[in-house]
Design an enzyme around this catalytic site. Structure first.
Site, mmCIF file in Angstrom:
data_model
loop_
_atom_site.group_PDB
_atom_site.id
_atom_site.type_symbol
_atom_site.label_atom_id
_atom_site.label_comp_id
_atom_site.label_asym_id
_atom_site.label_seq_id
_atom_site.Cartn_x
_atom_site.Cartn_y
_atom_site.Cartn_z
ATOM 1 N N ALA A 187 0.171 8.995 -6.813
ATOM 2 C CA ALA A 187 1.362 9.243 -7.637
ATOM 3 C C ALA A 187 2.530 8.333 -7.297
ATOM 4 C CB ALA A 187 1.792 10.707 -7.490
ATOM 5 N N ASP A 188 2.312 7.345 -6.442
ATOM 6 C CA ASP A 188 3.420 6.475 -6.049
ATOM 7 C C ASP A 188 2.957 5.021 -5.935
ATOM 8 O OD1 ASP A 188 6.040 5.938 -5.339
ATOM 9 O OD2 ASP A 188 5.717 6.315 -3.200
ATOM 10 N N PRO A 189 2.451 4.446 -7.030
ATOM 11 C CA PRO A 189 1.911 3.081 -6.963
ATOM 12 C C PRO A 189 2.969 2.000 -7.108
ATOM 13 C CG PRO A 189 1.604 3.933 -9.168
ATOM 14 C CD PRO A 189 2.272 5.041 -8.368
ATOM 15 N N ARG A 218 6.248 9.226 -13.535
ATOM 16 C CA ARG A 218 6.702 8.289 -12.512
ATOM 17 C C ARG A 218 5.654 7.217 -12.254
ATOM 18 N NH1 ARG A 218 7.106 6.618 -7.378
ATOM 19 N NH2 ARG A 218 9.162 6.629 -6.352
ATOM 20 N N ASN A 260 3.014 -0.195 -2.159
ATOM 21 C CA ASN A 260 1.777 0.574 -1.955
ATOM 22 C C ASN A 260 0.574 -0.062 -2.621
ATOM 23 O OD1 ASN A 260 3.020 2.522 -0.419
ATOM 24 N ND2 ASN A 260 3.306 3.961 -2.110
#
Length: 255
Positions: free
Chosen positions: A80-82, A196, A86
């Site tokens: 959920a945080d690409p 997001r 990352n």
């Protein structure tokens, strides 16, 4: 997930505040990619990129979009945080995901509803799209859709004015977020993370291609899943999209 991403070597928004954050995240991702990070080799560099380098950057972005779609809609468990820090371009030119501290989960019924909602959006079936919003948990069961349908119709007609391939996910998220706030939509936890994630991916791509649109890139994948997934509900959706009430084939639906 790392193995899945590394081997992939082939080429719907929050309330007003959350939507604005998503849009800001996308812009920040583009700036971060341009400034340099572990994904800088795959997103941008300090010097002007050649045509071949830009093409390779976009290939990696397409891999990231495909991996994220597979994780979200196929597995129901996704990174959920690409953001650029990352994502890593490996020495052999493949894409690797880093830092699995923020993961999201999507239930099977919601995953299928997301696919149906995408198709109803693309085919301008806004009444069905409002019904999808109920299944997705954005609206309560039994909600009065009489006022909501015209409101979302205005938002999505604007988004689709340039065609599916030109939908800006960040702009759509912001515009839809205002409508969601006005009509007191619910914001499920999965939804905020999903918005997001897709906004960040689009932001990374914009560093290499100012005209890139993540929804335009995602739609062919969604279409293939509709055609190949063994789901009676999705098959019924496909039939409703391709045939009218008299059983005649709708060629104008073949966008």
């Amino acid at each position: 997930l790392l193995e899945q991403a590394a081997k992939a070597a082939v080429s719907p928004a929050a309330a007003a505040a959350a939507a604005a954050a998503a849009s800001s995240t996308a812009a920040g991702s583009a700036a971060a990619a341009a400034a340099g990070s572990p994904v800088a080799a795959a997103a941008a560099g300090s010097s002007v990129l050649s045509a071949a380098e830009v093409a390779n950057d976009l290939r990696l972005v397409e891999i990231g979009v495909r991996c994220s779609l597979e994780q979200m809609l196929e597995e129901g468990f996704y990174h959920a945080d690409p953001h650029p820090g990352n994502l890593l371009k490996t020495a052999d030119g493949r894409l690797a995901y880093l830092d699995f501290g923020m993961m999201g989960e999507i239930e099977p019924a919601v995953r299928q509803a997301l696919i149906r909602a995408t198709l109803h959006l693309v085919n301008r079936e806004y009444e069905r799209l409002a019904e999808d919003f109920v299944v997705l948990g954005l609206l309560p069961q039994g909600a009065d859709l009489d006022d909501i349908i015209p409101a979302i119709t205005d938002v999505f007609q604007k988004a689709l004015s340039g065609g599916v391939s030109n939908i800006s996910f960040s702009t759509l998220s912001t515009d839809l977020g205002r409508t969601m706030y006005k009509y007191s939509f619910r914001i499920p936890p999965y939804y905020t993370l999903l918005v997001r994630s897709l906004s960040v991916l689009e932001g990374i791509a914009l560093a290499s291609d100012p005209n890139y649109k993540v929804l335009g890139a995602a739609y062919p994948w969604v279409s293939r899943r509709l055609l190949t997934q063994n789901s009676p509900e999705l098959h019924a959706t496909l039939n409703n999209l391709l045939y009218d009430k008299d059983g005649r084939f709708n060629f104008d639906r073949m966008e």
